[in-house]
Enzyme design. Structure first.
Site, short mmCIF file in Angstrom:
data_model
loop_
_atom_site.label_atom_id
_atom_site.label_comp_id
_atom_site.label_asym_id
_atom_site.label_seq_id
_atom_site.Cartn_x
_atom_site.Cartn_y
_atom_site.Cartn_z
N ASP A 331 -29.70 21.40 -13.34
CA ASP A 331 -30.46 22.28 -14.22
C ASP A 331 -29.67 23.57 -14.36
OD1 ASP A 331 -32.38 23.41 -15.77
OD2 ASP A 331 -33.95 23.44 -14.24
N ASP A 593 -34.56 20.99 -7.43
CA ASP A 593 -35.39 21.61 -6.38
C ASP A 593 -36.88 21.53 -6.67
OD1 ASP A 593 -35.60 23.36 -8.48
OD2 ASP A 593 -34.83 25.12 -7.40
N ASP A 597 -38.06 16.63 -9.94
CA ASP A 597 -36.67 16.22 -9.69
C ASP A 597 -36.55 15.07 -8.69
OD1 ASP A 597 -35.30 18.10 -11.36
OD2 ASP A 597 -35.78 19.67 -9.92
N ASN A 661 1.06 -6.08 14.96
CA ASN A 661 0.99 -6.53 16.36
C ASN A 661 0.53 -7.98 16.48
OD1 ASN A 661 1.93 -4.18 17.45
ND2 ASN A 661 -0.11 -3.28 17.76
N ASN A 686 -3.45 0.22 24.29
CA ASN A 686 -4.61 0.44 23.42
C ASN A 686 -5.26 1.78 23.72
OD1 ASN A 686 -6.54 -0.44 21.45
ND2 ASN A 686 -7.97 -0.82 23.11
N ASP A 690 -5.09 5.22 21.31
CA ASP A 690 -6.37 5.73 20.82
C ASP A 690 -6.44 7.25 20.89
OD1 ASP A 690 -7.32 3.27 20.19
OD2 ASP A 690 -8.65 3.07 21.93
#
Length: 845
Positions: A331, A593, A597, A661, A686, A690
């Site tokens: 709006d 708002d 709406d 892998n 691993n 990470d």
């Protein structure tokens, strides 16, 4: 008060009876102490109890993966066979990985919960005679709740007092139009829609105000009893669907390869337990197990960052859509304009200032009890002489079909009806016009004159309302919509809401981000066009609500592409515009708002509201702005895109590394006389790789990436995986060749060499994969560089420490280490060159 004591068929009983049975005062409500006791007894006012992300729950979730559980089971088998060292090492690494994810997720979830609490829904309750604002979840049976237009009704109860009180309850009864609620009790067997004295949880107040006695809360409400049929899981977003499909793809391929590797190892007479542990450990290393955690951490961190820029994220999943948004519908009032409306003139039908129009407007605005709005506030703020001599008799509330509101007042034993609203809608019920103090018939010529003044003022940016009046019989007791007829038009109200300073720059900023602005307003088309010109949108194409009604859906799908302003539209037309834009494959944001709406906020890909919006709008919204400002929105979009970008970085890293892998391990298993790597070594790789990936959420994002919206593209990620995965395998096989045939490495030296190469290469290649730009033009975060450097250095030094022997590692000659680093350097260089070729080829397609 026990749950079993709640009253059935309460709609058929008097308020006094209910108050007595609920042990509450209809005037003063419960005491805070009694309310707290009932909350403990009955429980929170929730349909279903929310599963809180407690530390214990989050920690437990880290071990729910079937692969991790299998690995822990295999560890127990190792311990049972007295292989204590391996069992302890594997268990320690699994536990370390779980704790790493746990701390990251717990921190992110806690921060996200605090942010969501800032925009939690509250209700006005009367306790010990005082009006308090409390979280809706704390409402209990016996509470007296105050409701007004825009309120979401927090629980089921009976109406004690009502003023023009209309409820939208289509979610429960399917009724299209708002229903008036009164205080009169109804029959015990009345259906939901027939209980005209009852309000229901989950419905909303359309207009008027009321005082309600709460009888049922939580699962005991009508909504709670049928919640499973009403509340469905939100549709899966494109991003969520892509992540799910990618996870399935990698997991399926991984299981096929892992089972194949296990079978080959057993066939070639390698130890069965070691082969089993190797295969399971490989599964842990290859599955994108961190993906859910990385996504949650990224979204939570993103929500924190967006909060610092004035955007509260109510639904974390909406961040991706926010970053992908390419059209924003809004709006104009309060977003493009200041939002502080001033009454600049009260003019009679001849266009001259009028104290009579002043008085009528003030009476209408000050006595109405429906939707609070800025226009009425501006009228009341100006005041009017003599208004205190009038007494309100009745009111015909505003609605979005009539677009007008009437009050009936009495003065000197005479009654008048005063109507105010959109000029066209007011003129539609006028038969006369007051000119120079005389009421004249409303002929075509006079109506044309009135319309000409309206258009002149509208072109100057004024919002214009009309005011009309007529005398009504004193003996009439109730007034309805049909009484708005044969009125006399008395004058105009001129309002001005100037453009907001800096809004033109904010619109340009959105355009640079690839977000097109579209204005959807109920205002007059001339005012909307003036505002658009004032904020720098220029002479753009416009459609009015009447134009829309003439268009079929297919025609509207084409029209929405080229139209910038949609004026004089009602709530249903707003929703139709948004659905048409979505049909054209746009990611649509809608900013609103008000009560009307809510449907559009639901329909849009991203519903955006503001902190001072009505409850219905905030509940429907995905994001809540702490300040109604396009510039805040622009910053939020940038943060959303950064979050999306950092999530995709992990996806690229996981897919390329995992896919490479898979083939490296599968190939090595075929020709090596021993396991390519010990299970504990795979798990340690691993865990260590990470660590840098946990810093992705705070990584820098290239400005060029933020310049346009991005969407999930699984085909692109598949191509990325098929290019960079095999590239990784090529250098893995080069490492095998150097270790086996060039250096004649032993089994332990082979494991150590590949261990070092795997970690260092996986750590360093992150810096290439994380950006489309050449390496020197994109700067990773400080945290990512430090953690990556630590991991690489740790892997190089580990074989020379006392931990080497338990892990099956051995010190390597310095020449071997240098050769391995040379292979890593070559891999890094080729990855950078391949990246440039890949994206250049992509641009040329």
């Amino acid at each position: 008060m026990a749950k079993d004591d709640l009253i059935t068929q309460y709609w058929s009983q008097t308020p006094e009876t209910l108050g007595s049975r609920l042990n509450t005062s209809l005037k003063d409500g419960l005491s805070p102490a009694e309310a707290a006791q009932r909350l403990k007894s009955v429980g929170p006012n929730q349909i279903r109890k929310k599963a809180r992300a407690t530390p214990l729950r989050l920690l437990f979730n880290q071990f729910k993966s079937p692969i991790v559980l299998i690995l822990l089971g295999a560890t127990l088998i190792s311990a049972f066979l007295s292989d204590w060292v391996d069992a302890m090492i594997i268990f320690g690494i699994v536990l370390g990985s779980a704790l790493l994810s746990f701390f990251q997720e717990y921190s992110a979830n806690s921060a996200a919960e605090k942010l969501r609490a800032q925009v939690s829904l509250k209700s006005q309750v009367v306790r010990s005679g005082q009006t308090l604002s409390i979280p809706s979840e704390e409402i209990v049976p016996g509470d007296v709740v105050l409701l007004a237009a825009g309120s979401l009704i927090p629980a089921d109860g009976v109406v004690l007092e009502a003023k023009d009180f209309f409820i939208s309850q289509s979610v429960l009864t399917g009724e299209t139009f708002p229903v008036e609620k009164t205080t009169a009790a109804v029959a015990a067997g009345a259906s939901l829609s027939e209980r005209t004295n009852v309000v229901y949880m989950g419905t909303s107040v359309r207009s008027g105000s009321a005082r309600v006695l709460i009888v049922e809360t939580g699962a005991g409400t009508a909504f709670g009893q049928i919640a499973d049929r009403l509340v469905l899981r939100p549709p899966e977003t494109e991003f969520e669907s892509g992540i799910r499909r990618l996870g399935y793809l990698l997991t399926e391929v991984m299981f096929v390869l892992v089972l194949g590797i296990f079978a080959f190892n057993v066939y070639f007479h390698k130890p069965i337990l070691d082969s089993l542990l190797f295969s399971i450990a490989l599964a842990v290393g290859l599955t994108p197990q961190l993906l859910p955690a990385i996504i949650n951490i990224n979204l939570a961190r993103g929500s924190q960052s967006m909060a610092r820029h004035g955007v509260i994220v109510r639904r974390l999943e909406s961040i991706e859509n926010f970053g992908s948004m390419d059209i924003l519908c809004t709006d104009k009032t309060g977003t493009l304009t200041v939002g502080v409306v001033e009454l600049n003139g009260t003019m009679d039908a001849s266009g001259q200032p009028s104290t009579e129009v002043d008085l009528y407007a003030y009476l209408n605005a000050s006595l109405q009890t429906g939707l609070p709005n800025t226009l009425d506030q501006a009228i009341v703020a100006k005041g009017a002489d003599g208004a205190g001599e009038y007494e309100k008799i009745d009111e015909i509330p505003y609605d979005f079909v009539r677009k007008r509101l009437s009050v009936v007042v009495e003065h000197n034993h005479e009654r008048s009806e005063i109507t105010k609203g959109a000029l066209e809608n007011v003129l539609a019920v006028c038969s006369h016009v007051r000119l120079n103090g005389q009421d004249q018939p409303m002929d075509t010529e006079r109506q044309a004159d009135l319309q000409k003044r309206f258009e002149d003022w509208s072109e100057q940016g004024y919002r214009v309302l009309g005011v009309a009046t007529k005398s009504v019989p004193v003996q009439q007791h109730a007034y309805e919509h049909s009484d708005e007829a044969s009125l006399t038009f008395v004058g105009y109200l001129l309002f001005l809401d100037p453009p907001k300073p800096g809004v033109e720059e904010a619109i340009r900023g959105l355009e640079k981000l690839g977000v097109q602005l579209k204005i959807i307003t109920g205002d007059n088309h001339l005012v909307a066009k003036h505002t658009a010109a004032a904020v720098g949108l220029g002479d753009v194409k416009m459609l009015t609500g009447s134009d829309l009604d003439k268009l079929r859906d297919a025609a509207l799908w084409n029209a929405v592409e080229t139209t910038t302003i949609f004026a004089e539209v009602d709530p249903n037309e707003k929703e139709r515009i948004i659905l048409a834009l979505k049909k054209r494959r746009h990611v649509v944001g809608y900013m609103g708002d008000g009560i009307n709406d809510a449907p559009s906020l639901h329909s849009a890909d991203v519903g955006i509201s503001v902190a001072n919006a009505v409850d219905v709008a905030k509940e429907a919204a995905d994001l809540v702005l702490l300040k109604q400002d396009l510039d805040v929105l622009r910053e939020g979009i940038q943060q959303g895109r950064k979050t999306f970008a950092n999530t995709l970085k992990y996806v690229f890293m996981a897919t390329s590394a995992n896919f490479g892998n898979m083939f490296s391990m599968a190939g090595a298993s075929l020709f090596l006389p021993f396991l390519p790597m010990l299970p504990k070594q795979i798990l340690l790789i691993n865990f260590l790789t990470d660590l840098p990936e946990m810093t992705i959420a705070g990584d820098n994002v290239d400005p060029i990436y933020i310049e346009r919206p991005h969407r999930w593209d699984i085909a692109f990620i598949r191509r990325f995986m098929l290019v960079f995965g095999p590239l990784s395998s090529v250098f893995d096989f080069a490492t095998f060749a150097v270790l086996l045939w060039g250096l004649r490495a032993s089994e332990q030296a082979f494991h150590t060499g590949w261990f070092i190469e795997s970690i260092v290469s996986a750590s360093l290649v992150v810096f290439t994969i994380r950006t489309r730009l050449p390496l020197g033009r994109s700067h990773p975060s400080r945290a990512m560089m430090l953690v990556t450097a630590f991991v690489a250095l740790f892997s190089l030094l580990l074989p020379f420490t006392p931990l080497a022997a338990p892990l099956g590692l051995t010190p390597l000659p310095i020449t071997t280490v240098l050769i391995l680093l040379a292979i890593v350097a070559l891999y890094f260089m080729f990855a950078e060159l391949t990246k440039r070729w890949f994206y250049r080829r992509l641009q040329n397609q």
